[in-house]
Design a protein around this motif. Structure first.
Motif, PDB file in Angstrom:
ATOM      1  N   THR A 190       0.836  -1.210   0.000  1.00 53.17           N
ATOM      2  CA  THR A 190       0.000   0.000   0.000  1.00 53.17           C
ATOM      3  C   THR A 190       0.863   1.249   0.000  1.00 53.17           C
ATOM      4  O   THR A 190       0.412   2.340   0.332  1.00 53.17           O
ATOM      5  CB  THR A 190      -0.920   0.014   1.235  1.00 53.17           C
ATOM      6  N   THR A 191       2.143   1.107  -0.347  1.00 55.89           N
ATOM      7  CA  THR A 191       3.060   2.229  -0.217  1.00 55.89           C
ATOM      8  C   THR A 191       2.840   3.329  -1.254  1.00 55.89           C
ATOM      9  O   THR A 191       3.194   4.463  -1.019  1.00 55.89           O
ATOM     10  CB  THR A 191       4.527   1.746  -0.325  1.00 55.89           C
ATOM     11  N   GLN A 220       0.355   4.977  -2.175  1.00 56.66           N
ATOM     12  CA  GLN A 220      -0.961   5.573  -1.999  1.00 56.66           C
ATOM     13  C   GLN A 220      -1.043   6.935  -2.662  1.00 56.66           C
ATOM     14  O   GLN A 220      -0.087   7.679  -2.707  1.00 56.66           O
ATOM     15  CB  GLN A 220      -1.233   5.776  -0.505  1.00 56.66           C
ATOM     16  N   ASP A 251      -3.832  10.437  -2.888  1.00 59.16           N
ATOM     17  CA  ASP A 251      -4.651  11.180  -1.934  1.00 59.16           C
ATOM     18  C   ASP A 251      -5.997  10.537  -1.634  1.00 59.16           C
ATOM     19  O   ASP A 251      -6.544  10.697  -0.555  1.00 59.16           O
ATOM     20  CB  ASP A 251      -4.891  12.613  -2.448  1.00 59.16           C
ATOM     21  N   ASN A 252      -6.511   9.810  -2.636  1.00 64.88           N
ATOM     22  CA  ASN A 252      -7.829   9.223  -2.436  1.00 64.88           C
ATOM     23  C   ASN A 252      -7.813   7.900  -1.674  1.00 64.88           C
ATOM     24  O   ASN A 252      -8.854   7.323  -1.423  1.00 64.88           O
ATOM     25  CB  ASN A 252      -8.518   8.981  -3.785  1.00 64.88           C
ATOM     26  N   SER A 253      -6.604   7.403  -1.374  1.00 61.92           N
ATOM     27  CA  SER A 253      -6.513   6.093  -0.725  1.00 61.92           C
ATOM     28  C   SER A 253      -6.937   6.151   0.735  1.00 61.92           C
ATOM     29  O   SER A 253      -6.855   7.202   1.381  1.00 61.92           O
ATOM     30  CB  SER A 253      -5.082   5.572  -0.782  1.00 61.92           C
ATOM     31  N   LEU A 254      -7.339   4.991   1.221  1.00 65.94           N
ATOM     32  CA  LEU A 254      -7.658   4.892   2.646  1.00 65.94           C
ATOM     33  C   LEU A 254      -6.368   4.903   3.449  1.00 65.94           C
ATOM     34  O   LEU A 254      -5.318   4.487   2.961  1.00 65.94           O
ATOM     35  CB  LEU A 254      -8.379   3.568   2.922  1.00 65.94           C
ATOM     36  N   SER A 255      -6.450   5.302   4.668  1.00 71.07           N
ATOM     37  CA  SER A 255      -5.263   5.265   5.527  1.00 71.07           C
ATOM     38  C   SER A 255      -5.012   3.833   5.959  1.00 71.07           C
ATOM     39  O   SER A 255      -5.904   2.981   5.862  1.00 71.07           O
ATOM     40  CB  SER A 255      -5.489   6.117   6.774  1.00 71.07           C
ATOM     41  N   ASP A 256      -3.781   3.563   6.414  1.00 67.48           N
ATOM     42  CA  ASP A 256      -3.426   2.212   6.841  1.00 67.48           C
ATOM     43  C   ASP A 256      -4.393   1.675   7.884  1.00 67.48           C
ATOM     44  O   ASP A 256      -4.785   0.511   7.839  1.00 67.48           O
ATOM     45  CB  ASP A 256      -2.005   2.197   7.419  1.00 67.48           C
ATOM     46  N   THR A 257      -4.754   2.487   8.846  1.00 67.49           N
ATOM     47  CA  THR A 257      -5.667   2.053   9.900  1.00 67.49           C
ATOM     48  C   THR A 257      -7.035   1.713   9.337  1.00 67.49           C
ATOM     49  O   THR A 257      -7.647   0.710   9.698  1.00 67.49           O
ATOM     50  CB  THR A 257      -5.837   3.144  10.998  1.00 67.49           C
ATOM     51  N   ASP A 258      -7.512   2.555   8.422  1.00 65.32           N
ATOM     52  CA  ASP A 258      -8.809   2.279   7.799  1.00 65.32           C
ATOM     53  C   ASP A 258      -8.782   0.967   7.034  1.00 65.32           C
ATOM     54  O   ASP A 258      -9.727   0.166   7.097  1.00 65.32           O
ATOM     55  CB  ASP A 258      -9.194   3.407   6.833  1.00 65.32           C
ATOM     56  N   LYS A 277      -6.897  -1.591   7.593  1.00 65.97           N
ATOM     57  CA  LYS A 277      -6.873  -2.705   8.538  1.00 65.97           C
ATOM     58  C   LYS A 277      -8.249  -3.002   9.088  1.00 65.97           C
ATOM     59  O   LYS A 277      -8.697  -4.137   9.144  1.00 65.97           O
ATOM     60  CB  LYS A 277      -5.899  -2.407   9.682  1.00 65.97           C
TER      61      LYS A 277
END
Ligand code: ADP
Ligand code: MG
Length: 551
Positions: A487-488, A490, A492-499, A501
């Motif tokens: 997921t490196t 990413q 701007d439209n990508s989900l955050s790592d926590t999201d 997960k």
């Protein structure tokens, strides 16, 4: 010779006689074939003496075989105008089993380097005794062609002794009267005898008359030089052979002298095979002959089962007529024959595909299922790959309707591409919009589209072609580890790592045991998600189609 001289069969002859009469042949009717073959040989030998000038210019009676069936007297009579036998020859050839005058004659010819030998059928010296499978008594009347010979009468019940005496009114050649046992009366029946003669001896060179009517008119086309056989002759012969009304779409006349003697002709019907032909129980379409005499119609041994759509005749003088069904099955000779013919036919199809791809496409459409079956049923990888050369697929790099073969695919693979990729989908549209296709598109690999449910199964079974793995794009997605969970990159439209997960955890909970895992992938551009499968699961398209309609 004065009065009838009584002779005893030699001890081993008596023993062999028993074996021949009881168990050598699987079917009793072949005794007719054996006696006709002997008559043919006797006339071929006379003809040879005639053309080489050993006997005078006048052949006398024409060289013909006359057969008569007499139900009232329970006899079947076979008469030839051939070479005949002297008393000594009768004792030698009929009184001693496994003694063949024909073989001796052929050896003589071979030493002289003469080619006529191939028109002689007999060589094992057991055929004559086949008559005792059905006879309670056999009479042989014979007059040798040798000047000054006397007419002779030989008679035996096949049980240990035979008698030879002079006889009046015997014509040149040999007449054999088979007195049938009560349980063999069918061999005095006109229809039955007619059928048996046509079945086994239809192509024998000598003209055969049965109850006065000529019955074997068909030329053994497979023995002719290919250039002498016209298209019309092939079409007529094909119809004669198969009883079908269509014409063959392909034919192949194939001859070889080494490592085996082979004269053969093969036909592929024009009509599409029926469901019955398709079934594994469908009959083999090739008949096995030796020197124009039938050994086995619809022989299961000469071609692999999947080639049962091929019709034709295979003739090899290397194969003894007397082989029974059981022996045929285990014969090394037959295995060799089968190997040579299978390879020749596969090469033939490959040649035809190159020569006229459109015509071949039609063949593939009508008979392609047999090729697929061949790959599924063959254990040998080399043979699988030979058959695989006959397969055709649409591909991602070609327009709809155009087809590629595995060889061409392999020949134009991208640098760095190690596998041959395929994708199973019911149609081109579904293939091109499939998320699996989406996932490999960026690499620009060519992908074969399998629309037929069996194709995928066949490619899985094939495993490799030209040392390249055949890989389903579905499986490729699972294998391509480097990008899993990556997921490196990413934006701007990508989900955050926590999201990401928590989304994955939530999905796993929802799916429960239906999914082994839920991961993030960046390989899809037009689809939100994709189901990936383990290796065998890739056959689910096949399974889905195969079980359709089953409640
Ligand atoms: P094969 O045909 O294999 O030689 P057979 O048992 O059928 O063995 O016949 C043995 C021999 O008997 C023949 O090779 C031939 O010499 C002789 N013979 C049989 N039938 C005839 C016939 N109709 N005319 C002349 N000779 C015959
Ligand atoms: Mg014989």
């Amino acid at each position: 010779t004065g009065p009838a001289a009584k002779h005893e069969f030699q001890a081993e002859t008596r023993m062999l006689l028993d074996i021949v009469a009881k168990s050598l042949y699987s079917e009793r009717e072949v005794f007719i074939r054996e006696l006709i073959s002997n008559a043919n040989d006797a006339m071929e030998r006379l003809r040879y003496h005639h053309v080489t000038g050993v006997i005078g210019s006048d052949l006398g009676a024409p060289l013909e075989i006359h057969i008569g069936a007499d139900k009232d007297h329970r006899t079947l009579t076979i008469q030839d105008t051939g070479i005949g036998m002297t008393e000594e020859e009768m004792v030698d050839n009929l009184g001693t089993i496994a003694r063949s005058g024909s073989k001796g004659f052929m050896q003589e010819l071979k030493e002289k380097g003469d080619g006529v030998a191939s028109s002689i059928i007999g060589q094992f010296g057991v055929g004559f005794y086949a008559a005792f499978m059905v006879a309670e008594k056999v009479e042989v009347f014979s007059l040798s062609h040798k000047p000054g010979s006397k007419g002779l009468h030989w008679v035996s019940d096949g049980c240990g002794t035979y008698e030879v005496a002079e006889a009046e009114g015997v014509k040149r050649g040999t007449k054999i009267v088979v007195h049938l046992k009560p349980d063999a009366i069918e061999f005095a029946d006109v229809d039955k005898v007619n059928e048996v003669i046509k079945k086994y001896s239809n192509y024998v060179s000598a003209p055969i008359f049965f109850n006065g009517k000529r019955i074997n008119r068909t030329e053994a086309l497979w023995m002719m030089e290919p250039k002498d056989v016209s298209d019309t002759m092939h079409e007529e012969f094909y119809r004669f052979l198969t009883g079908a009304y269509d014409r063959p779409r392909y034919w192949l006349q194939y001859k070889a002298d080494a490592p085996l003697n082979i004269r053969s002709v093969f036909y592929i019907p024009d009509t599409k095979p029926t469901m019955l032909d398709m079934g594994r129980e469908g009959n083999a379409g090739v008949a096995l002959y030796s020197r124009k005499v039938l050994i086995q119609d619809s022989s299961e041994q000469i071609l692999p089962k999947w080639m049962r759509f091929v019709k034709g005749v295979v003739d090899s003088e290397d194969i003894p007529l007397n082989l029974s069904r059981e022996l045929l099955q285990n014969s090394a000779l037959i295995s060799k024959l089968r190997l040579v013919l299978t390879n020749r036919l596969m090469r033939f199809f490959q040649e035809q595909a190159k020569k006229d791809p459109e015509k071949y496409d039609l063949l593939y459409k009508d008979f392609g299922l047999f090729f697929r079956e061949g790959i599924l049923m063959t254990a040998d990888q080399g043979e699988k790959e030979e058959i695989a050369k006959l397969l055709r697929f649409e591909s991602s790099k070609m327009a709809a309707g155009e087809k590629v073969c595995l060889e061409d695919y392999a020949g134009r693979m991208e640098a760095g591409q190690r596998d041959i990729f395929y994708l199973a989908a019911p149609s081109r549209e579904l293939a091109e919009t499939s998320p699996y296709f989406d996932a490999v598109k960026e690499k620009d690999f060519e992908v074969l589209f399998c629309y037929e449910p069996y194709d995928e199964l066949v490619l899985m079974q094939l495993r490799q072609f030209d040392r390249k793995n055949l890989t389903s794009v579905e499986k490729e997605m699972v294998q391509d580890k480097e990008k899993e969970g990556d997921t490196t990159t990413q934006d701007d439209n990508s989900l955050s790592d926590t999201d990401v997960k928590s989304l994955c955890t939530w999905m796993k909970q929802m799916l429960g045991t239906k999914a082994t895992n839920v991961k993030v992938t960046r390989r899809l551009s037009n689809h939100p998600c994709v189901v990936t499968v383990a290796e065998m699961g890739a056959a689910r398209h096949f399974v889905r189609t195969a079980f359709q309609g089953i409640p």
